[in-house]
Design an enzyme around this catalytic site. Structure first.
Site, short mmCIF file in Angstrom:
data_model
loop_
_atom_site.label_atom_id
_atom_site.label_comp_id
_atom_site.label_asym_id
_atom_site.label_seq_id
_atom_site.Cartn_x
_atom_site.Cartn_y
_atom_site.Cartn_z
N GLU A 160 -21.34 -12.64 -83.83
CA GLU A 160 -22.81 -12.73 -83.92
C GLU A 160 -23.50 -11.39 -84.05
O GLU A 160 -24.38 -11.02 -83.26
CB GLU A 160 -23.36 -13.49 -82.71
N GLU A 370 -18.31 -21.91 -82.68
CA GLU A 370 -19.05 -22.29 -81.47
C GLU A 370 -20.03 -23.39 -81.80
O GLU A 370 -20.65 -23.39 -82.87
CB GLU A 370 -19.87 -21.11 -80.91
C1 FCB Z 1 -23.78 -17.64 -78.62
C2 FCB Z 1 -22.83 -16.63 -78.01
C3 FCB Z 1 -21.98 -17.21 -76.90
C4 FCB Z 1 -22.76 -18.17 -76.02
C5 FCB Z 1 -23.53 -19.16 -76.84
C6 FCB Z 1 -24.29 -20.18 -76.01
O1 FCB Z 1 -24.81 -16.99 -79.24
O2 FCB Z 1 -21.95 -16.14 -79.00
O3 FCB Z 1 -21.43 -16.14 -76.18
O4 FCB Z 1 -23.54 -17.48 -75.13
O5 FCB Z 1 -24.40 -18.50 -77.70
#
Ligand code: FCB
Length: 476
Positions: A160, A370
């Protein structure tokens, strides 16, 4: 009815070092930028000193991960454990990841290692705004791949980078807490450069392994059909989603960076000959994190009647002030339901993300690295954690991902965020994202209802539809 996923689809879960490990001062670890920042500006003083104590409890945690049956396990290494002074290898720190990787392999789990997930060693002067940090990252990536390259088949360089650079260096919302656009552009470039150098380390030391990076992606939705709002949503998309994808996949910055004077000037000061080639080193996959969409209007139209009728100001949630100078304002649709994190679950954004990336960049191999939902989960009187909302959320998002695969997206796998409850950065421990509940007072782990549900999906390689029966009480 069920939705079947392609043969060989990878099912996994995700974690990150700082959010679970704790043991902040143990075995030579030095502080990362998050340690001090949370102490000063964190939520109710929640910090990473103990977290989920994974550093000491990793064996039990991996046993649980093995019992889940989703074979891939995404985790990150802590740079400030492996190289506390930013230069010298700390054998004790590196050893932890050696044990972890071996522990995963012994349990039949596939290690998917993120080299860097937000926890920059505090020792680096200037942080990512300094080119030197990217060069130090190359040494770190070399060390990790030299040590673990023969046993880790899936590598992710950096997580990110768009959010870390703009929120940390321009919005002041993440460490190091700066409010300076030039620094944000410099940080973004140096993180991209670090990624490219990380790819080189994998190619050199981990022959046969795959490497990619992880980027956050928020599809943008125009607040009305007015052409100015449509154009504003498009600008936001190019500025945020494409800031990472375009340099990595095409070797150039997207137009808001090339054409907006402030951004173009800032880039000119940091981009050196050869950087873009390094950044565009071929990758094996792109990792996308999906949580929400952004609803966008042209800044001068926030008071327009059709906008005011449908949208509210965003409030204090992750307001992206850095987009104001490209004439963009983020708003929220009226009367929508929001998660405790402040965003609205919109499963269709998952489908849009995967089809947009495929349309814009061709059939690149993608992993959703994610996706998940924060809830104030608690252990019920029967000892169970009945997180039906998480099951419904995950089911809807997986159905949307399935639709994108049907439409031609090359989605190779899905990692649920998160394997276990953890420290949600500036939101603290109250935002529980795990399939496994952590009682922070006792460090007791309890698999939630979603754990069993996800185990079933992963084992069958198919999704029951609907994910939750209509009465919403008994998870399938
Ligand atoms: C993302 C992050 C991860 C977590 C999620 C909810 O942005 O990469 O570490 O905190 O959000």
């Amino acid at each position: 009815m069920t939705l079947r996923f392609p043969e060989g689809f990878v099912w996994g879960t995700a974690t990150a070092a700082f959010q679970i490990e704790g043991a902040a001062a143990e075995d030579g670890r030095a502080p990362s930028i998050w340690d001090g920042y949370l102490r000063e500006r964190g939520y109710r003083g929640d910090d990473g000193d103990i977290a989920a104590d994974h550093y000491h409890r990793w064996e039990g945690d991996l046993d649980l991960a093995a019992s889940l049956g989703a074979p891939a396990y995404r985790f990150s290494a802590s740079w400030s454990r492996v190289m506390p002074d930013g230069r010298t290898v700390n054998a004790l720190g590196l050893d932890f990841y050696r044990r972890l990787v071996d522990g995963l392999l012994e349990r039949g789990l596939t290690p998917a290692l993120t080299m860097y997930h937000m926890d920059l060693p505090a020792v680096f002067e200037g942080g990512w705004a300094s080119r030197e940090t990217a060069l130090r990252f190359a040494d770190y990536a070399h060390t990790l791949t030299e040590e673990l390259g023969d046993r880790v088949p899936m590598w992710m360089t950096v997580n990110e980078l768009y959010y870390e650079s703009w929120l940390g260096y321009c919005e002041g919302a993440f460490p190091p807490g700066h409010r300076d656009r030039d620094l944000a552009v410099a940080a973004l470039h140096h993180m991209l450069l670090a990624h490219g150098l990380g790819v080189e380390a994998v190619r050199r030391n981990a022959r046969g392994a795959e490497v990619g990076l992880v980027t956050g992606y928020a599809p943008t939705v125009p607040g009305s059909a007015h052409p100015d709002d449509v154009a504003a949503a498009r600008r936001t998309h190019r500025h945020s989603n494409c800031a990472v994808l375009e340099p990595v996949l095409r070797g150039s910055y997207p137009e808001p960076y090339r054409t907006h004077p402030m951004r173009a000037d800032a880039l000119e000061r940091v981009v050196r000959v050869g950087d873009l080639e390094t950044i565009a080193n071929p990758v094996d996959f792109i990792g996308l994190n999906y949580y929400f969409q952004r609803h966008i209007v042209a800044s001068e139209r926030t008071g327009a009647p059709e906008v005011a009728a449908a949208m509210d100001p965003l409030g204090d949630w992750l307001v992206l002030d850095h987009l104001h100078d490209i004439g963009v304002t983020e708003m929220r649709p009226k009367s929508d339901t929001r998660t405790m994190a402040g965003w609205k679950p919109e499963a269709d954004g998952m489908r849009r993300m995967l089809t947009e990336v495929t349309d814009e960049y061709g059939q690149v191999p993608i992993f959703v690295t994610e996706n998940g939902l924060p809830l104030p989960d608690y252990v019920g009187p029967d000892g169970r954690i009945n997180d039906v909302e998480r099951i419904a959320y995950t089911g809807e998002h997986l159905a949307a991902a399935h639709a994108a695969i049907q439409a031609g997206a090359w989605l190779r796998g899905y990692f649920h965020w998160s394997f276990m409850d953890n420290l949600e950065w500036t939101s603290g421990y109250g935002h529980r994202f795990g399939l496994v509940h952590v009682d922070y007072a006792t460090q007791r782990r309890t698999p939630k209802a979603s754990f069993d549900w996800y185990a079933g999906v992963a084992a069958a390689n198919e999704l029951p539809v609907p994910a939750v029966p209509v009465d919403g009480t008994t998870p399938i």
